[in-house]
Scaffold this active site. Sequence first.
Site, mmCIF file in Angstrom:
data_model
loop_
_atom_site.group_PDB
_atom_site.id
_atom_site.type_symbol
_atom_site.label_atom_id
_atom_site.label_comp_id
_atom_site.label_asym_id
_atom_site.label_seq_id
_atom_site.Cartn_x
_atom_site.Cartn_y
_atom_site.Cartn_z
ATOM 1 N N GLU A 19 11.754 -1.810 2.074
ATOM 2 C CA GLU A 19 11.723 -0.370 2.407
ATOM 3 C C GLU A 19 12.713 0.427 1.568
ATOM 4 O O GLU A 19 13.857 -0.005 1.365
ATOM 5 C CB GLU A 19 12.043 -0.210 3.900
ATOM 6 C CG GLU A 19 11.072 0.679 4.628
ATOM 7 C CD GLU A 19 9.642 0.151 4.630
ATOM 8 O OE1 GLU A 19 8.815 0.642 3.831
ATOM 9 O OE2 GLU A 19 9.348 -0.753 5.432
ATOM 10 N N HIS A 20 12.245 1.566 1.092
ATOM 11 C CA HIS A 20 13.050 2.502 0.281
ATOM 12 C C HIS A 20 13.555 1.850 -1.003
ATOM 13 O O HIS A 20 14.591 2.246 -1.528
ATOM 14 C CB HIS A 20 14.227 3.071 1.084
ATOM 15 C CG HIS A 20 13.797 4.196 1.991
ATOM 16 N ND1 HIS A 20 13.813 5.516 1.609
ATOM 17 C CD2 HIS A 20 13.300 4.189 3.257
ATOM 18 C CE1 HIS A 20 13.369 6.273 2.604
ATOM 19 N NE2 HIS A 20 13.038 5.483 3.619
ATOM 20 N N GLY A 104 2.042 11.085 10.470
ATOM 21 C CA GLY A 104 3.452 11.008 10.850
ATOM 22 C C GLY A 104 3.835 9.647 11.401
ATOM 23 O O GLY A 104 4.763 9.520 12.187
ATOM 24 N N GLY A 106 4.034 6.745 9.326
ATOM 25 C CA GLY A 106 4.496 5.826 8.281
ATOM 26 C C GLY A 106 3.394 4.890 7.824
ATOM 27 O O GLY A 106 3.671 3.813 7.314
ATOM 28 N N SER A 108 0.878 5.986 5.748
ATOM 29 C CA SER A 108 0.356 6.544 4.491
ATOM 30 C C SER A 108 -0.914 7.363 4.637
ATOM 31 O O SER A 108 -1.811 7.276 3.800
ATOM 32 C CB SER A 108 0.114 5.440 3.459
ATOM 33 O OG SER A 108 1.300 4.863 3.095
ATOM 34 N N SER A 109 -0.992 8.194 5.693
ATOM 35 C CA SER A 109 -2.183 9.035 5.829
ATOM 36 C C SER A 109 -2.279 10.010 4.659
ATOM 37 O O SER A 109 -3.370 10.268 4.140
ATOM 38 C CB SER A 109 -2.147 9.801 7.151
ATOM 39 O OG SER A 109 -0.973 10.579 7.249
ATOM 40 N N SER A 110 -1.164 10.519 4.201
ATOM 41 C CA SER A 110 -1.190 11.494 3.118
ATOM 42 C C SER A 110 -1.560 10.825 1.787
ATOM 43 O O SER A 110 -2.399 11.340 1.040
ATOM 44 C CB SER A 110 0.180 12.188 3.106
ATOM 45 O OG SER A 110 0.545 12.631 1.881
ATOM 46 N N ASP A 154 3.068 3.535 -1.636
ATOM 47 C CA ASP A 154 1.933 3.887 -0.773
ATOM 48 C C ASP A 154 0.678 4.122 -1.600
ATOM 49 O O ASP A 154 -0.424 3.684 -1.238
ATOM 50 C CB ASP A 154 2.238 5.149 0.032
ATOM 51 C CG ASP A 154 3.476 4.998 0.890
ATOM 52 O OD1 ASP A 154 3.976 3.869 1.000
ATOM 53 O OD2 ASP A 154 3.935 6.013 1.429
ATOM 54 N N TYR A 203 14.212 11.964 4.200
ATOM 55 C CA TYR A 203 13.810 11.043 3.118
ATOM 56 C C TYR A 203 14.523 11.449 1.826
ATOM 57 O O TYR A 203 15.112 10.621 1.132
ATOM 58 C CB TYR A 203 12.290 11.099 2.939
ATOM 59 C CG TYR A 203 11.758 10.089 1.955
ATOM 60 C CD1 TYR A 203 11.257 8.866 2.383
ATOM 61 C CD2 TYR A 203 11.766 10.351 0.593
ATOM 62 C CE1 TYR A 203 10.771 7.935 1.478
ATOM 63 C CE2 TYR A 203 11.289 9.434 -0.318
ATOM 64 C CZ TYR A 203 10.789 8.231 0.129
ATOM 65 O OH TYR A 203 10.322 7.305 -0.766
HETATM 66 C C1 GLA Z 1 7.451 6.355 2.328
HETATM 67 C C2 GLA Z 1 7.312 6.653 0.844
HETATM 68 C C3 GLA Z 1 7.317 5.367 0.020
HETATM 69 C C4 GLA Z 1 8.468 4.461 0.393
HETATM 70 C C5 GLA Z 1 8.590 4.316 1.900
HETATM 71 C C6 GLA Z 1 9.837 3.563 2.306
HETATM 72 O O1 GLA Z 1 6.307 5.699 2.802
HETATM 73 O O2 GLA Z 1 6.127 7.359 0.582
HETATM 74 O O3 GLA Z 1 7.341 5.690 -1.364
HETATM 75 O O4 GLA Z 1 9.678 4.895 -0.196
HETATM 76 O O5 GLA Z 1 8.602 5.570 2.556
HETATM 77 O O6 GLA Z 1 9.784 2.265 1.864
#
Ligand code: GLA
Length: 345
Positions: A19-20, A104, A106, A108-110, A154, A203
Site C-alpha cells: 500500500e502507498h 469510496g 478503496g 477503484s471505482s474511479s 489501480d 492521500y
Molecule cells: C489508491 C491509489 C493507488 C495507491 C493506493 C494505496 O488506491 O489510487 O495509486 O496508491 O491508494 O496503495
Amino acid sequence: MSGKMVHASAPGRVNLIGEHIDYNGGMVLPAALSIGLEVDLTPRDDRSITVAANAYDTVANRGLDQAASEHWSDPAVGAVQRAHALKLIDGGADIAIRSTIPQGSGLSSSAALIVAILKAARASHGSDISNTQIAVEARRVENEYMGVPCGIMDQMAVSLATPGTAMALNTTSLDHSLVALPKDHAIVVVHSGLTRKLTDGRYGALKGECDTAKAHFGTDDLCALNPDDIATSDLADPFRKRALHCATEHRRVLDAIDALKSGDIAALGAAMNQSHVSMRDDFEMSLPAIDALVADAVALGADGARLTGGGFGGCIVAVVAKDRHDAWLNQLLGRHTGARFIGAV
Ligand code: GLA
C-alpha cells in the site's frame, strides 16, 4: 448526429498487499474482483457529454471543456476529455454506466470507470493503443484532471488483471506477471462501513510526506532503501516513518509473492498482518474502527488481514480457509454491525 454505441467493462480491484508504494518505486499485488462496471459510450458530433449511472437518479449534462467540479461524473468527463485528446473520439459522448463497485471503498471505482471509458473509445476508433497505455492515460486523468496524485496500481489492475489471479506489478517499469491465488483459501473483502475520498487531501498529504523523505535521501525510490538505514537516519518523523513503511512494505510484497508461489499461507498471512501494523503505526493511514475489524478478523480465524486501498476508511482484505469462511464471516459481521461483505476472490 452521433456515432455507433460501443461497450466496455472493467472490474473493481482489491490490493492483497503493497500500500502507498506504487508512487515510491515498489512492487504491489492487486487482484481483479468479480464486481465491476459496464459502460456504453455513444460518440457525439458536438462537445457535450451526458453521463447516466445506475447509482444516480439524474443525468449529468457536462461539456468537453469543463474542469472537474467535485461531481460524481468528473471521472467520466475527464476520461472523455482524454479520449478526445488522444483522438479516439471526435467530440463529446453519451455515457451510460452500470456499476456494482461501491464508491469510496478503496476498490477503484474511479479507475475502473476511466479505464472502461477509454477502452470503449478505443473500440469506437479501432485503435491499437495497449491496455498498459490505457492504464497510463487513465492515471493522467486522475492526476491532471481530478487532481488526485495517485500511483499507477489501480489503473494497471483494472485494465490488465485476470480474474482469479493476482498481478505482481513493478510500478516503476510496469513489468507484471500473474500469480495464482490459493486453492483452499479465499481472499475476502469486507467493507468497514466507513467511506473516504482520495480528493479529501489526506492521500496528497501522505504523498507530500514521502516526497520530503525522497528529497532527504536523494532518491525517488524509497522502497529500495535499507529499512535499518531509514530507522537510524536523522530524518524527523513523520517523514522517517513514512519512508520506513515504504521500504518494509516492498519487502513484505516480495515475501507475499514467494508465499503464494509456494502455497505457504501462514507466511502470506504474516506478511498481511505486519503490513497492517506498518500502515497503522508508520504510515498512519488506518482508523481505530478498522484496526478493530482487522484484529477480530484474525482473532476469529483468518490467516491474515489488513486494511486495503488508500486508507482512512474503505475495506479490509483477509485470507481465510474456505471451509471456515461462512462461520468466520457470520461472526465477524455479528461483531461489526456497520461492516458488510463485498466479495471473495
Ligand atoms: C489508491 C491509489 C493507488 C495507491 C493506493 C494505496 O488506491 O489510487 O495509486 O496508491 O491508494 O496503495
